[in-house]
Design a protein around this motif. Structure first.
Motif, PDB file in Angstrom:
ATOM      1  N   GLY A 145      10.990  30.676  26.613  1.00  0.00           N
ATOM      2  CA  GLY A 145      11.474  30.081  25.379  1.00  0.00           C
ATOM      3  C   GLY A 145      12.624  29.108  25.576  1.00  0.00           C
ATOM      4  N   THR A 146      13.118  28.996  26.801  1.00  0.00           N
ATOM      5  CA  THR A 146      14.220  28.074  27.100  1.00  0.00           C
ATOM      6  C   THR A 146      13.667  26.726  27.523  1.00  0.00           C
ATOM      7  OG1 THR A 146      15.557  29.946  27.871  1.00  0.00           O
ATOM      8  CG2 THR A 146      16.309  27.744  28.476  1.00  0.00           C
ATOM      9  N   ARG A 147      14.247  25.665  27.013  1.00  0.00           N
ATOM     10  CA  ARG A 147      13.851  24.319  27.441  1.00  0.00           C
ATOM     11  C   ARG A 147      14.454  24.024  28.807  1.00  0.00           C
ATOM     12  NH1 ARG A 147      11.620  21.130  23.522  1.00  0.00           N
ATOM     13  NH2 ARG A 147      12.019  19.327  24.837  1.00  0.00           N
ATOM     14  N   LEU A 148      13.710  23.267  29.618  1.00  0.00           N
ATOM     15  CA  LEU A 148      14.220  22.916  30.938  1.00  0.00           C
ATOM     16  C   LEU A 148      15.524  22.136  30.854  1.00  0.00           C
ATOM     17  CD1 LEU A 148      10.967  21.912  32.866  1.00  0.00           C
ATOM     18  CD2 LEU A 148      12.369  23.948  33.198  1.00  0.00           C
ATOM     19  N   SER A 149      15.688  21.362  29.800  1.00  0.00           N
ATOM     20  CA  SER A 149      16.911  20.572  29.641  1.00  0.00           C
ATOM     21  C   SER A 149      18.120  21.450  29.328  1.00  0.00           C
ATOM     22  CB  SER A 149      16.723  19.538  28.530  1.00  0.00           C
ATOM     23  OG  SER A 149      16.374  20.169  27.308  1.00  0.00           O
ATOM     24  N   GLU A 150      17.891  22.746  29.015  1.00  0.00           N
ATOM     25  CA  GLU A 150      18.988  23.629  28.644  1.00  0.00           C
ATOM     26  C   GLU A 150      19.442  24.530  29.787  1.00  0.00           C
ATOM     27  OE1 GLU A 150      17.390  25.771  25.379  1.00  0.00           O
ATOM     28  OE2 GLU A 150      17.453  24.073  23.978  1.00  0.00           O
ATOM     29  N   ILE A 151      18.758  24.475  30.945  1.00  0.00           N
ATOM     30  CA  ILE A 151      19.174  25.317  32.062  1.00  0.00           C
ATOM     31  C   ILE A 151      20.337  24.661  32.794  1.00  0.00           C
ATOM     32  CG2 ILE A 151      16.852  26.261  32.276  1.00  0.00           C
ATOM     33  CD1 ILE A 151      16.390  24.493  34.668  1.00  0.00           C
ATOM     34  N   ASP A 152      20.791  25.282  33.877  1.00  0.00           N
ATOM     35  CA  ASP A 152      21.940  24.791  34.642  1.00  0.00           C
ATOM     36  C   ASP A 152      21.775  23.305  34.972  1.00  0.00           C
ATOM     37  OD1 ASP A 152      23.922  24.273  36.527  1.00  0.00           O
ATOM     38  OD2 ASP A 152      23.824  26.286  37.359  1.00  0.00           O
ATOM     39  N   PRO A 153      22.779  22.477  34.689  1.00  0.00           N
ATOM     40  CA  PRO A 153      22.673  21.028  34.975  1.00  0.00           C
ATOM     41  C   PRO A 153      22.379  20.712  36.432  1.00  0.00           C
ATOM     42  CG  PRO A 153      24.569  21.479  33.571  1.00  0.00           C
ATOM     43  CD  PRO A 153      24.039  22.815  33.990  1.00  0.00           C
ATOM     44  N   GLN A 154      22.665  21.644  37.348  1.00  0.00           N
ATOM     45  CA  GLN A 154      22.338  21.392  38.761  1.00  0.00           C
ATOM     46  C   GLN A 154      20.833  21.198  38.955  1.00  0.00           C
ATOM     47  OE1 GLN A 154      25.142  23.562  41.802  1.00  0.00           O
ATOM     48  NE2 GLN A 154      24.392  25.077  40.345  1.00  0.00           N
ATOM     49  N   HIS A 155      20.034  21.764  38.036  1.00  0.00           N
ATOM     50  CA  HIS A 155      18.576  21.709  38.164  1.00  0.00           C
ATOM     51  C   HIS A 155      17.969  20.688  37.195  1.00  0.00           C
ATOM     52  CE1 HIS A 155      18.739  25.356  40.644  1.00  0.00           C
ATOM     53  NE2 HIS A 155      19.628  25.806  39.770  1.00  0.00           N
ATOM     54  N   ALA A 156      18.745  19.664  36.868  1.00  0.00           N
ATOM     55  CA  ALA A 156      18.255  18.640  35.936  1.00  0.00           C
ATOM     56  C   ALA A 156      17.018  17.933  36.473  1.00  0.00           C
ATOM     57  CB  ALA A 156      19.360  17.626  35.649  1.00  0.00           C
ATOM     58  N   LEU A 157      16.839  17.929  37.799  1.00  0.00           N
ATOM     59  CA  LEU A 157      15.668  17.277  38.390  1.00  0.00           C
ATOM     60  C   LEU A 157      14.368  17.885  37.866  1.00  0.00           C
ATOM     61  CD1 LEU A 157      14.568  15.277  40.599  1.00  0.00           C
ATOM     62  CD2 LEU A 157      14.502  17.255  42.114  1.00  0.00           C
ATOM     63  N   LEU A 158      14.353  19.171  37.560  1.00  0.00           N
ATOM     64  CA  LEU A 158      13.128  19.824  37.092  1.00  0.00           C
ATOM     65  C   LEU A 158      12.663  19.221  35.773  1.00  0.00           C
ATOM     66  CD1 LEU A 158      13.951  23.566  37.920  1.00  0.00           C
ATOM     67  CD2 LEU A 158      12.837  21.835  39.353  1.00  0.00           C
ATOM     68  N   ASP A 159      13.594  18.978  34.860  1.00  0.00           N
ATOM     69  CA  ASP A 159      13.251  18.356  33.587  1.00  0.00           C
ATOM     70  C   ASP A 159      12.796  16.915  33.806  1.00  0.00           C
ATOM     71  OD1 ASP A 159      13.030  18.378  30.718  1.00  0.00           O
ATOM     72  OD2 ASP A 159      14.863  17.193  30.631  1.00  0.00           O
ATOM     73  N   GLU A 160      13.430  16.235  34.774  1.00  0.00           N
ATOM     74  CA  GLU A 160      13.063  14.841  35.047  1.00  0.00           C
ATOM     75  C   GLU A 160      11.643  14.731  35.585  1.00  0.00           C
ATOM     76  OE1 GLU A 160      15.973  13.310  37.695  1.00  0.00           O
ATOM     77  OE2 GLU A 160      17.658  13.610  36.311  1.00  0.00           O
ATOM     78  N   ILE A 161      11.250  15.616  36.499  1.00  0.00           N
ATOM     79  CA  ILE A 161       9.896  15.507  37.049  1.00  0.00           C
ATOM     80  C   ILE A 161       8.854  15.898  36.006  1.00  0.00           C
ATOM     81  CG2 ILE A 161      10.665  15.815  39.417  1.00  0.00           C
ATOM     82  CD1 ILE A 161       9.763  18.685  39.328  1.00  0.00           C
ATOM     83  N   CYS A 162       9.209  16.784  35.063  1.00  0.00           N
ATOM     84  CA  CYS A 162       8.281  17.101  33.977  1.00  0.00           C
ATOM     85  C   CYS A 162       8.067  15.888  33.081  1.00  0.00           C
ATOM     86  CB  CYS A 162       8.815  18.278  33.157  1.00  0.00           C
ATOM     87  SG  CYS A 162       8.472  19.891  33.877  1.00  0.00           S
ATOM     88  N   GLU A 163       9.128  15.184  32.780  1.00  0.00           N
ATOM     89  CA  GLU A 163       8.986  13.958  31.985  1.00  0.00           C
ATOM     90  C   GLU A 163       8.166  12.921  32.729  1.00  0.00           C
ATOM     91  OE1 GLU A 163      12.845  12.581  30.957  1.00  0.00           O
ATOM     92  OE2 GLU A 163      13.307  14.279  29.626  1.00  0.00           O
ATOM     93  N   GLU A 164       8.370  12.844  34.028  1.00  0.00           N
ATOM     94  CA  GLU A 164       7.626  11.856  34.827  1.00  0.00           C
ATOM     95  C   GLU A 164       6.138  12.182  34.875  1.00  0.00           C
ATOM     96  OE1 GLU A 164       7.576  10.228  39.450  1.00  0.00           O
ATOM     97  OE2 GLU A 164       9.429  11.059  38.593  1.00  0.00           O
ATOM     98  N   ILE A 165       5.801  13.460  35.057  1.00  0.00           N
ATOM     99  CA  ILE A 165       4.381  13.815  35.137  1.00  0.00           C
ATOM    100  C   ILE A 165       3.716  13.672  33.777  1.00  0.00           C
ATOM    101  CG2 ILE A 165       4.537  16.278  34.665  1.00  0.00           C
ATOM    102  CD1 ILE A 165       2.582  16.748  36.923  1.00  0.00           C
ATOM    103  N   THR A 166       4.476  13.876  32.698  1.00  0.00           N
ATOM    104  CA  THR A 166       3.927  13.664  31.362  1.00  0.00           C
ATOM    105  C   THR A 166       3.626  12.189  31.121  1.00  0.00           C
ATOM    106  OG1 THR A 166       5.173  15.566  30.527  1.00  0.00           O
ATOM    107  CG2 THR A 166       4.355  13.995  28.899  1.00  0.00           C
ATOM    108  N   THR A 167       4.431  11.316  31.699  1.00  0.00           N
ATOM    109  CA  THR A 167       4.259   9.874  31.517  1.00  0.00           C
ATOM    110  C   THR A 167       3.145   9.315  32.392  1.00  0.00           C
ATOM    111  OG1 THR A 167       6.611   9.660  30.986  1.00  0.00           O
ATOM    112  CG2 THR A 167       5.428   7.643  31.588  1.00  0.00           C
ATOM    113  N   TYR A 168       3.140   9.709  33.679  1.00  0.00           N
ATOM    114  CA  TYR A 168       2.205   9.086  34.631  1.00  0.00           C
ATOM    115  C   TYR A 168       1.012   9.968  34.983  1.00  0.00           C
ATOM    116  CZ  TYR A 168       6.142   5.901  35.233  1.00  0.00           C
ATOM    117  OH  TYR A 168       7.154   5.002  35.009  1.00  0.00           O
TER     118      TYR A 168
END
Length: 456
Positions: A145-168
């Motif tokens: 139930g937690t959004r990837l953007s809400e986890i520890d900022p050190q792991h911000a890359l995880l949210d970024e790659i999800c956005e990238e795979i959604t786009t491409y």
């Protein structure tokens, strides 16, 4: 292993058989009801017929007398229906058991993996995690139930790659990023793929994360070893080609100085000769560094107590540390962690070079800390400072010969440290940030067979 088609097939067959049996029972009951009603009608008619028609009426009554046969058929249908229902229950229980086994098995497999696996929906909201992912990312609970953007900022890359795979809509593999875990820097490697259902519809993403800190350190050591092999050969060649003519030059400068001392008192000439002597000595020092770096000679090894070496080094450094307002801290074990087979002079050179670099990083004061600990048959020695740290852009060059950020020195200190430690079958690594630098030397305990350098 995960197939549950057999249970579903049994359930569908039993359900169809039960439906057919229920239909047959209903039809039989309906026919039996009609026959009884017709028999009642015929019985009333017989009472009012003349005797000439009684024979025909009785024959009709006999044709309608199917009650016993229909009752038998009804019993058969009831039995068949009961069997069908039993098969339905069995099929249902089998399906539930198979589904439960599949879930348990898949959960056991994910729990046993050392790779973190996270699933999300299309909005990057976590839908499931395995224990490794919770440990690597530091989630509270299961994180569902937690959004990837809400986890520890050190792991911000995880949210970024999800956005990238959604786009491409292309899978992503091997994206490395650094985090701080339990006070120690770690390197994590992440990837992401789309999650599809059995109808090939995208329902989310699957993220996998693993700790590659040790692998990254090993790759860095191999790169250092390759650089050493090439530079060592170059150093040996330069030592041979330059040392002899330089010795002749130094001898003739000395002879010239002696003659001019007898024949002339020109101060300018004396200054120029002094400069020549200084530069020749500097070149000799450089060549000696080359020689030490390129040497492949095996040195003698004796039992060495590392704690004793560090204590001796601290006594040597104390005057300079007090002059720079640097506090010396030693976290040394109360008992001996083990003797190592080593060349004590070479090891002293390693620790002295590391300490000198640490002092140079703290010109305005700070803390220089030495720690010694036993670890899995090894001795771990750490030398840490509270200086400004090593900039990330040059961290992969600090063990290169002649690389230095200081105006003084030859830049061979850390390169020689790396070589000497590897000659002792050990390893040297460092971690650095804006709060300081920590160098870690690991040396094996016990007898080490002499076999030359690892890099040779």
């Amino acid at each position: 292993m995960f197939d549950s088609h057999d249970g579903r097939g049994i359930r569908r067959f039993a359900f169809g058989l039960a439906l057919l049996s229920l239909t047959a029972v209903s039809v039989t009951a309906w026919i039996l009801s009609n026959v009884r009603r017709e028999q009642e009608i015929v019985a009333r008619l017989i009472q009012h017929l003349p005797e000439s028609d009684l024979q025909v009426a009785k024959e009709l009554s006999g044709d309608l007398n199917l009650q016993s046969s229909l009752s038998f058929l009804l019993v058969l249908n009831i039995v068949a229906t009961a069997i069908a229902f039993a098969l339905v229950v069995r099929g249902y229980l089998s399906s539930e058991r198979t589904l439960r086994d599949v879930r348990v098995l898949s959960a056991d497999i994910l729990a046993s993996m050392d790779v973190g696996v996270i699933t999300t929906d299309k909005n990057a909201v976590i839908t499931s995690t395995n224990p490794s992912s919770r440990e690597l990312i530091g989630l509270n609970g299961d994180g569902v139930g937690t959004r990837l953007s809400e986890i520890d900022p050190q792991h911000a890359l995880l949210d970024e790659i999800c956005e990238e795979i959604t786009t491409y809509h292309q899978p992503i593999r091997d994206r490395d990023y650094c985090v701080n875990r339990n006070g120690h820097p770690s390197t994590l490697r992440a990837g992401c793929t789309m999650l599809h259902n059995r109808h090939d519809e995208q329902i989310g993403m699957v993220i996998h994360v693993r700790d590659v800190t040790e692998k990254t350190l090993m790759e860095e050591r191999l790169r250092r070893m390759e650089r050493y092999m090439g530079l060592g050969s170059l150093a040996a060649g330069l030592q041979h080609e330059i040392k002899n003519p330089l010795s002749a030059l130094s001898l003739h400068i000395q002879l010239l100085c002696e003659r001019l001392d007898q024949e002339s008192d020109d101060a300018e000439v004396a200054e120029l000769l002094d400069i020549l002597n200084t530069e020749v000595r500097r070149i000799n020092d450089v060549l000696d560094g080359f020689r030490n770096y390129a040497s492949v000679a095996e040195f003698g090894r004796v039992p060495v107590d590392v704690t004793f070496l560090v204590e001796k080094l601290i006594r040597l450094l104390r005057p300079q540390a007090e002059h720079q307002n640097v506090k010396l801290v030693a976290d040394l074990p109360a008992e001996m962690v083990g003797m190592i087979q080593a060349d004590s002079t070479r090891l002293e050179q390693v620790f002295l070079n590391l300490a000198i670099n640490a002092l140079a990083a703290m010109p305005d004061g700070g803390t220089l800390r030495f720690e010694i600990a036993g670890e899995n048959g090894n001795v771990r020695i750490t030398v840490s400072d509270t200086g400004a740290g090593i900039p990330p852009e040059i961290q992969d060059q600090v063990f290169d010969p002649y690389f230095t950020t200081r105006n003084e020195g030859t830049g061979m200190g850390l390169a020689l440290c790396d070589k000497i430690v590897r000659q002792h079958d050990g390893s040297i690594d460092f971690q650095s940030n804006g709060q300081g630098t920590v160098f870690t030397v690991v040396l094996p305990v016990g007898t080490v067979e002499s076999g030359g350098e690892m890099a040779e």
